[in-house]
Design a protein around this motif. Sequence first.
Motif, short mmCIF file in Angstrom:
data_model
loop_
_atom_site.label_atom_id
_atom_site.label_comp_id
_atom_site.label_asym_id
_atom_site.label_seq_id
_atom_site.Cartn_x
_atom_site.Cartn_y
_atom_site.Cartn_z
N LEU A 24 13.93 -65.98 -49.02
CA LEU A 24 12.53 -65.60 -49.27
C LEU A 24 11.74 -65.54 -47.96
CD1 LEU A 24 11.81 -67.66 -52.50
CD2 LEU A 24 11.71 -65.16 -52.28
N GLU A 25 11.92 -66.55 -47.12
CA GLU A 25 11.19 -66.59 -45.85
C GLU A 25 11.60 -65.43 -44.94
OE1 GLU A 25 10.96 -69.61 -42.17
OE2 GLU A 25 10.23 -70.44 -44.08
N LEU A 26 12.85 -65.01 -45.04
CA LEU A 26 13.34 -63.90 -44.21
C LEU A 26 12.97 -62.53 -44.80
CD1 LEU A 26 16.83 -65.39 -43.38
CD2 LEU A 26 14.95 -65.03 -41.75
N GLY A 27 12.31 -62.52 -45.96
CA GLY A 27 11.82 -61.27 -46.53
C GLY A 27 12.71 -60.63 -47.58
N TYR A 28 13.70 -61.37 -48.06
CA TYR A 28 14.59 -60.83 -49.09
C TYR A 28 14.12 -61.28 -50.47
CZ TYR A 28 17.87 -59.82 -45.32
OH TYR A 28 18.46 -59.34 -44.18
N GLN A 29 14.44 -60.50 -51.49
CA GLN A 29 14.23 -60.89 -52.87
C GLN A 29 15.56 -61.42 -53.38
OE1 GLN A 29 12.37 -57.91 -55.33
NE2 GLN A 29 11.10 -57.19 -53.65
N PRO A 30 15.70 -62.73 -53.53
CA PRO A 30 17.00 -63.32 -53.86
C PRO A 30 17.69 -62.71 -55.07
CG PRO A 30 15.50 -65.04 -53.19
CD PRO A 30 14.69 -63.77 -53.29
N ARG A 31 16.95 -62.27 -56.06
CA ARG A 31 17.60 -61.70 -57.25
C ARG A 31 18.22 -60.34 -56.98
NH1 ARG A 31 14.08 -58.05 -59.28
NH2 ARG A 31 11.88 -58.32 -58.86
N LEU A 32 17.91 -59.74 -55.81
CA LEU A 32 18.42 -58.41 -55.49
C LEU A 32 19.44 -58.39 -54.37
CD1 LEU A 32 15.07 -56.39 -55.66
CD2 LEU A 32 16.82 -56.64 -57.44
N VAL A 33 19.99 -59.56 -54.02
CA VAL A 33 20.96 -59.59 -52.92
C VAL A 33 22.21 -60.37 -53.30
CG1 VAL A 33 19.17 -59.38 -51.13
CG2 VAL A 33 19.95 -61.65 -51.82
N VAL A 34 23.27 -60.09 -52.56
CA VAL A 34 24.50 -60.86 -52.58
C VAL A 34 24.63 -61.44 -51.17
CG1 VAL A 34 27.01 -60.74 -52.81
CG2 VAL A 34 25.55 -59.37 -54.30
N VAL A 35 25.06 -62.69 -51.06
CA VAL A 35 25.11 -63.35 -49.76
C VAL A 35 26.50 -63.88 -49.46
CG1 VAL A 35 24.19 -65.23 -48.35
CG2 VAL A 35 22.69 -64.03 -49.94
N GLU A 36 26.98 -63.51 -48.28
CA GLU A 36 28.17 -64.15 -47.71
C GLU A 36 27.62 -65.21 -46.76
OE1 GLU A 36 31.13 -62.83 -44.37
OE2 GLU A 36 31.69 -61.84 -46.26
N PHE A 37 27.95 -66.46 -47.03
CA PHE A 37 27.42 -67.59 -46.28
C PHE A 37 28.55 -68.23 -45.49
CE2 PHE A 37 26.19 -72.08 -45.96
CZ PHE A 37 24.91 -71.96 -45.44
N ASN A 38 28.48 -68.11 -44.16
CA ASN A 38 29.53 -68.65 -43.29
C ASN A 38 30.92 -68.18 -43.72
OD1 ASN A 38 27.68 -70.00 -41.63
ND2 ASN A 38 27.71 -71.80 -42.94
N GLY A 39 31.02 -66.90 -44.07
CA GLY A 39 32.31 -66.30 -44.37
C GLY A 39 32.75 -66.35 -45.81
N THR A 40 31.95 -66.96 -46.69
CA THR A 40 32.30 -67.08 -48.10
C THR A 40 31.17 -66.53 -48.96
OG1 THR A 40 33.57 -69.08 -47.64
CG2 THR A 40 32.93 -68.71 -49.93
N ILE A 41 31.51 -65.69 -49.94
CA ILE A 41 30.49 -65.23 -50.88
C ILE A 41 30.10 -66.43 -51.73
CG2 ILE A 41 29.99 -63.73 -52.84
CD1 ILE A 41 31.87 -61.68 -51.56
N LEU A 42 28.81 -66.73 -51.71
CA LEU A 42 28.31 -67.92 -52.38
C LEU A 42 27.65 -67.54 -53.69
CD1 LEU A 42 28.20 -70.96 -51.73
CD2 LEU A 42 25.92 -70.59 -50.81
N ALA A 43 28.10 -68.15 -54.79
CA ALA A 43 27.53 -67.87 -56.10
C ALA A 43 26.04 -68.20 -56.12
CB ALA A 43 28.26 -68.69 -57.17
N ARG A 44 25.27 -67.35 -56.74
CA ARG A 44 23.81 -67.48 -56.79
C ARG A 44 23.36 -68.86 -57.30
NH1 ARG A 44 20.79 -63.17 -56.48
NH2 ARG A 44 22.54 -61.88 -57.14
N GLN A 45 24.06 -69.42 -58.28
CA GLN A 45 23.62 -70.71 -58.83
C GLN A 45 23.76 -71.85 -57.82
OE1 GLN A 45 26.15 -68.87 -60.17
NE2 GLN A 45 27.90 -70.16 -60.68
N LEU A 46 24.50 -71.62 -56.74
CA LEU A 46 24.66 -72.66 -55.70
C LEU A 46 23.57 -72.58 -54.62
CD1 LEU A 46 28.53 -72.48 -55.23
CD2 LEU A 46 27.21 -74.06 -56.66
N TRP A 47 22.84 -71.51 -54.56
CA TRP A 47 21.86 -71.31 -53.49
C TRP A 47 20.82 -72.42 -53.39
CZ3 TRP A 47 20.48 -65.38 -53.77
CH2 TRP A 47 21.64 -64.63 -53.57
N PRO A 48 20.23 -72.89 -54.52
CA PRO A 48 19.21 -73.94 -54.39
C PRO A 48 19.75 -75.25 -53.81
CG PRO A 48 19.03 -72.86 -56.52
CD PRO A 48 20.32 -72.39 -55.90
N ALA A 49 21.03 -75.50 -53.92
CA ALA A 49 21.62 -76.74 -53.41
C ALA A 49 22.24 -76.57 -52.02
CB ALA A 49 22.68 -77.26 -54.38
N GLN A 50 22.26 -75.34 -51.50
CA GLN A 50 22.91 -75.07 -50.22
C GLN A 50 21.91 -75.15 -49.07
OE1 GLN A 50 26.29 -74.41 -49.30
NE2 GLN A 50 25.23 -74.89 -47.40
#
Length: 68
Positions: A24-50
């Motif tokens: 959000l701070e970087l200007g993305y709408q989280p519901r409209l993106v897929v994220v690879e985090f440090n080389g691994t696609i991270l499931a959306r439900q894990l984002w609040p705890a990451q």
Amino acid sequence: MITLQVNGDQRVCSDGLNLEQALLELGYQPRLVVVEFNGTILARQLWPAQPVVESDVLEVVTIVGGGS
């Protein structure tokens, strides 16, 4: 403030954020993106705890709807 690598570019965001907050701070709408985090696609439900920390690497792909 911390520095992240986002889609190959150095970006700065606040320290102490989770992945969803950082997006959000970087200007993305989280519901409209897929994220690879440090080389691994991270499931959306894990984002609040990451937590996001200095030098994390994010590849953010925006989902585009539509068609012909």
